[in-house]
Design a protein around this motif. Structure first.
Motif, PDB file in Angstrom:
ATOM      1  N   ALA A 106      49.930  26.345  40.796  1.00 19.28           N
ATOM      2  CA  ALA A 106      49.211  27.622  40.912  1.00 19.28           C
ATOM      3  C   ALA A 106      49.822  28.691  40.031  1.00 19.28           C
ATOM      4  CB  ALA A 106      49.198  28.084  42.364  1.00 19.28           C
ATOM      5  N   SER A 107      51.137  28.683  39.873  1.00 18.58           N
ATOM      6  CA  SER A 107      51.775  29.707  39.063  1.00 18.58           C
ATOM      7  C   SER A 107      51.445  29.567  37.588  1.00 18.58           C
ATOM      8  CB  SER A 107      53.293  29.645  39.252  1.00 18.58           C
ATOM      9  OG  SER A 107      53.789  28.382  38.824  1.00 18.58           O
ATOM     10  N   VAL A 141      36.818  31.333  45.866  1.00 27.89           N
ATOM     11  CA  VAL A 141      37.869  31.634  44.910  1.00 27.89           C
ATOM     12  C   VAL A 141      38.958  32.473  45.580  1.00 27.89           C
ATOM     13  CG1 VAL A 141      36.622  33.682  44.082  1.00 27.89           C
ATOM     14  CG2 VAL A 141      38.328  32.596  42.625  1.00 27.89           C
ATOM     15  N   ASP A 142      40.207  32.141  45.258  1.00 30.05           N
ATOM     16  CA  ASP A 142      41.381  32.889  45.727  1.00 30.05           C
ATOM     17  C   ASP A 142      41.574  32.813  47.237  1.00 30.05           C
ATOM     18  OD1 ASP A 142      43.658  34.353  45.167  1.00 30.05           O
ATOM     19  OD2 ASP A 142      42.684  36.269  45.587  1.00 30.05           O
ATOM     20  N   HIS A 143      41.078  31.750  47.860  1.00 24.40           N
ATOM     21  CA  HIS A 143      41.332  31.561  49.291  1.00 24.40           C
ATOM     22  C   HIS A 143      42.524  30.640  49.551  1.00 24.40           C
ATOM     23  CE1 HIS A 143      37.499  33.066  51.527  1.00 24.40           C
ATOM     24  NE2 HIS A 143      37.983  33.955  50.686  1.00 24.40           N
ATOM     25  N   GLY A 144      43.196  30.181  48.478  1.00 25.57           N
ATOM     26  CA  GLY A 144      44.448  29.460  48.648  1.00 25.57           C
ATOM     27  C   GLY A 144      44.358  27.957  48.548  1.00 25.57           C
ATOM     28  N   LYS A 145      43.371  27.426  47.846  1.00 24.55           N
ATOM     29  CA  LYS A 145      43.222  25.962  47.762  1.00 24.55           C
ATOM     30  C   LYS A 145      44.352  25.332  46.952  1.00 24.55           C
ATOM     31  CE  LYS A 145      39.248  26.275  45.816  1.00 24.55           C
ATOM     32  NZ  LYS A 145      39.297  27.754  45.737  1.00 24.55           N
ATOM     33  N   THR A 146      44.609  25.886  45.761  1.00 27.11           N
ATOM     34  CA  THR A 146      45.661  25.315  44.920  1.00 27.11           C
ATOM     35  C   THR A 146      47.036  25.521  45.542  1.00 27.11           C
ATOM     36  OG1 THR A 146      44.288  25.794  42.994  1.00 27.11           O
ATOM     37  CG2 THR A 146      46.582  25.273  42.578  1.00 27.11           C
ATOM     38  N   ILE A 157      46.610  27.581  59.160  1.00 31.56           N
ATOM     39  CA  ILE A 157      47.744  27.304  58.278  1.00 31.56           C
ATOM     40  C   ILE A 157      48.116  28.547  57.483  1.00 31.56           C
ATOM     41  CG2 ILE A 157      47.090  24.872  58.006  1.00 31.56           C
ATOM     42  CD1 ILE A 157      46.041  25.629  55.202  1.00 31.56           C
ATOM     43  N   SER A 158      49.269  28.461  56.858  1.00 39.13           N
ATOM     44  CA  SER A 158      49.699  29.416  55.846  1.00 39.13           C
ATOM     45  C   SER A 158      50.226  28.590  54.684  1.00 39.13           C
ATOM     46  CB  SER A 158      50.777  30.365  56.377  1.00 39.13           C
ATOM     47  OG  SER A 158      51.272  31.180  55.330  1.00 39.13           O
ATOM     48  N   ALA A 159      49.401  28.429  53.662  1.00 39.21           N
ATOM     49  CA  ALA A 159      49.790  27.583  52.536  1.00 39.21           C
ATOM     50  C   ALA A 159      50.982  28.160  51.798  1.00 39.21           C
ATOM     51  CB  ALA A 159      48.602  27.423  51.577  1.00 39.21           C
ATOM     52  N   LEU A 160      51.096  29.488  51.754  1.00 40.81           N
ATOM     53  CA  LEU A 160      52.192  30.113  51.026  1.00 40.81           C
ATOM     54  C   LEU A 160      53.531  29.875  51.722  1.00 40.81           C
ATOM     55  CD1 LEU A 160      52.797  31.876  48.564  1.00 40.81           C
ATOM     56  CD2 LEU A 160      52.540  33.883  50.034  1.00 40.81           C
ATOM     57  N   ILE A 204      43.526  31.506  38.877  1.00 40.13           N
ATOM     58  CA  ILE A 204      42.273  30.810  39.196  1.00 40.13           C
ATOM     59  C   ILE A 204      42.333  29.415  38.604  1.00 40.13           C
ATOM     60  CG2 ILE A 204      39.769  30.807  38.874  1.00 40.13           C
ATOM     61  CD1 ILE A 204      39.874  33.793  38.646  1.00 40.13           C
ATOM     62  N   THR A 205      42.049  28.401  39.399  1.00 43.97           N
ATOM     63  CA  THR A 205      42.026  27.026  38.901  1.00 43.97           C
ATOM     64  C   THR A 205      40.818  26.842  37.987  1.00 43.97           C
ATOM     65  OG1 THR A 205      43.082  26.276  40.911  1.00 43.97           O
ATOM     66  CG2 THR A 205      42.017  24.604  39.571  1.00 43.97           C
TER      67      THR A 205
END
Length: 726
Positions: free
Chosen positions: A206-207, A189-194, A323-326, A213-214
């Motif tokens: 995600a927003s 959880v909260d590792h950046g999947k979405t 990677i950096s998804a953000l 949390i998805t």
């Protein structure tokens, strides 16, 4: 000749004539015919009716004739009854047998069943041949008849033809065509999947997620700049959605494991690896948040070695991409690695024939009705197709892509939302296309029948186990009381159940109030399943019982309020709404409705509700301690009252509070003080270091060295020991 003798002879002759006429009437079966005079050939006599002495005899003879005809009719009725062949040995019984069916099975007549039920609690006057008997009475009748019984087997299951829908045989390799890969993104959880998916498809899902949390499985089709298509499944990483993640890997081709560079391997990371290994699909490692100063990608790779995930640089076959998804860094590198792996797998499918697929998620929409998100695995789905899934079926009315746009066809590997279901299927159900609506009804009938048979078998097993347990308990009880007379046994049983007979109504209500009844409503099937999985882990029934009265999908309805009112329950809604009229009605009835969008907040709320059902615990807090230095007594009226001379060495003694006397570590007395003095003056409070004299509300003797404890009682609310794993 003597006149008296003549009269007697005349009477005998007339009686003989009457008997002859009675026999003639019985032969002809005539009743009510006119009584005719009988003439004697040798001795002419007057008609019988001329003798009033015989009128009374006529009435007696008529009554005898009626009784004879009644007995004859009863005998004829008995002759008409069917004689069943006598059966010895075992009698095959089943539940809900009628008296006539049991008699036929035993080879007896119905009167035998009535005789066996004599001296029982059964009301024989209310029984008819078609009356249904309880199973206990059936067994008792068989045993009284000197026979044994056995339960009837379900013969219908073998006779009914299987009409279920099944998958087609494997397709000919010549008709297979390439299809897009189905890629599942897993991780903690909260590792950046979405956020990773958002960056790939340039959206902001995600927003909009509650709490970041998805909460659901999302299926999306992503078009790459090079022209390739990839179907992504975004599964929640929260611990509550383990089953949903497992379903995601059951339909996937490739798993992208997202691990945060600063956190490393976490609990759901290990679980995701196990899901991928069980599904037998390859992994691609995406180390996210590499733009942060505390990021350490090398540490992540080394931690994964302990879980048999070996990256290419360590000699393994798992591709690792930082990677950096953000910020969108190296996303194209990750996409290219996915496409390259898909090409190596040579993913193909049969796009012709009947459709096969899997339900990824299902929900109810107020305007569209039941909807399902599905992945098509074989065939091409079009409007008008008739589908079956689980216990429901659909005639496809509309199909939508991930953006809500209507589509006309969905080939293999493409996610699509299907509209037209009669009811909501469960997430993970297999979708199969059938030839017609009639065929869909046949499949539903068969699946309903199979479910009923399985339930019936389980019910029979439970009933037999309970009956066996009760028989064993009864035998043990009888063995214990076998040496007693029936009066003594009755007295023993009365004493054993006396506390139940004289239990106060208030106490009975308190026993019922230690149960929390809940109604769970969710927006989609997967969310409800996840909540129920958490509630299944509840293991504190000795503290407070948890009873799930109802669960389902959709907004809160009046039916939910009715159930909550009947069971004194609480309604929990997850990502659903309750309109103003429902809320007003709930307030009027005193029903709690608790709505949440984040699952762990819902569970925390549930724990608070469980805590409120637990009785408070009385906690003693020590205020002061004193020791007895000397003892003496004072005379009040005719009574001598023991008095203790004490010194306070800790805290204070407050006369308003409670006290206890401790001797050799044991509590001798608890209660209030009758007097507290300091230098012969009444005192309210005695502080540390001060001497005092005190007496108790009971005339107890003090010993030098006894301890006097002043304490305060406070009620503290209990908390449940249930740990749902958050």
């Amino acid at each position: 000749m003597n006149r008296g003798l003549v009269l007697r002879l005349e009477s005998l002759v007339q009686l003989r004539g009457a008997c002859r006429q009675l026999r003639a009437l019985s032969y002809r079966k005539v009743w009510g015919a006119q009584w005719k005079p009988v003439q004697a050939s040798a001795h002419p006599l007057c008609p019988v009716l001329l003798h009033p002495q015989l009128c009374q005899k006529h009435r007696v003879i008529g009554a005898a004739l009626a009784q004879r005809r009644h007995l004859a009719t009863k005998e004829e009725t008995k002759k008409k009854k069917k004689k069943f062949p006598l059966t010895r040995g075992e009698v095959e019984i089943r539940q809900k047998m009628t008296i006539e069916e049991l008699a036929r099975a035993m080879g007896k007549d119905i009167d035998h069943i009535y005789e066996a039920l004599l001296y029982t609690d059964v009301d024989l006057d209310s029984l008819e041949p078609d009356s249904i008997l309880y199973e206990d009475h059936i067994k008792m009748i068989v045993q009284k008849s000197g026979m044994k019984y056995k339960s009837a087997k379900l013969k219908e299951e073998k006779e009914r033809k299987n009409t279920d829908a099944v998958k087609r045989p494997p397709a000919d390799p010549a008709v297979l065509t390439p299809r897009p890969p189905v890629v599942t993104i897993l991780g903690h959880v909260d590792h950046g999947k979405t956020t990773l998916l958002d960056s790939l498809r340039k959206t902001q899902v995600a927003s909009m997620e509650a709490g970041g949390i998805t909460q659901h499985i999302g299926a999306f089709l992503v078009h790459m700049p090079s022209g390739e298509k990839i179907t992504f499944l975004d599964t929640p990483g929260h611990a509550a959605f383990s089953a949903m993640r497992a379903r995601g890997t059951n339909v996937t081709d490739i798993v992208i494991l997202v691990v945060a560079a600063e956190d490393g391997v976490m609990e759901q990371t290990v679980e995701s690896i196990q899901h991928a290994r069980n599904a037998g699909v390859p992994l691609i490692l995406a180390i996210n948040k590499c733009d942060k100063p505390e990021a350490d990608p090398e540490r992540v790779k080394k931690e994964l070695l302990a879980h048999d995930v070996v990256c290419e640089e360590f000699g393994g076959d798992v591709q690792a991409v930082n990677i950096s998804a953000l910020k969108g860094e190296n996303l194209m590198v990750l996409a290219e690695a996915t496409v390259a792996l898909a090409e190596m797998l040579e993913l193909k499918a049969d796009a012709t024939g009947l459709v096969e697929g899997t339900v990824i998620e299902s929900r109810k929409d107020r305007g569209k009705g039941p909807l399902t998100t599905a992945i098509i695995q074989r065939g091409t789905l079009r409007k008008g197709c008739v589908l079956v899934a689980g216990k429901t079926w659909a005639k496809v009315r509309f199909m939508f892509d991930e953006n809500g746009k209507a589509v006309d066809a969905a080939p293999p590997g493409i996610p699509v939302e299907i509209m037209g279901w009669k009811d909501v299927p469960s997430a993970g159900d297999e979708i199969l296309e059938v030839e017609s609506e009639q065929r869909a009804h046949e499949v539903m009938d068969w699946r309903t029948y199979v479910e009923q048979q399985e339930k019936l078998k389980k019910d029979v097993e439970v009933i037999e186990a309970k009956q066996k347990e009760h028989r064993l308990e009864y035998k043990q009880q009888q063995q214990k009381l076998a040496h007693l007379t029936w009066r003594q046994r009755k007295a023993v049983l009365y004493k054993a159940n006396k506390h139940l007979l004289f239990q106060r109504p208030k106490d009975r209500r308190e026993v019922a109030e230690d149960t929390l009844s809940v109604i769970v409503k969710g927006d989609v099937d997967g969310s409800v399943e996840a909540i129920l999985n958490i509630l299944d882990s509840y293991d504190c029934e000795d503290e407070c019982k948890l009873d799930i009265v109802h669960f389902g999908m959709g907004d809160i309805s009046e039916n939910d309020l009715s159930l909550a009112e009947a069971f004194n329950g609480v309604i929990y809604g997850f990502s659903v709404k309750a309109n103003d009229s429902i809320k007003k009605l709930a307030d009027k009835k005193g029903i709690k409705i608790k709505l949440h969008n984040i699952i762990y907040k819902l569970i925390d709320d549930l724990k608070e509700e469980l805590n409120s059902r637990l009785p408070p615990v009385v906690v003693e807090t020590t205020v002061g301690e004193a020791s007895v230095l000397d003892t003496f007594s004072v005379t009040v009226g005719k009574n001598k009252i023991p008095v203790a001379g004490c010194r306070v060495h800790k805290g204070l003694l407050d006369r308003k509070m409670k006290f206890k006397l401790i001797r050799s570590g044991n509590v001798i007395w608890k209660g209030s003080l009758s007097s507290l003095k300091h230098h012969k003056d009444d005192a309210q409070v005695i502080k540390t270091g001060m001497d005092c004299g005190l007496s108790l509300d009971r005339n107890l003797e003090f010993n030098v060295g006894d301890a006097i404890i002043c304490y305060e009682e406070t009620e503290v609310q209990q908390t449940t020991s249930w740990d749902p794993g958050f």
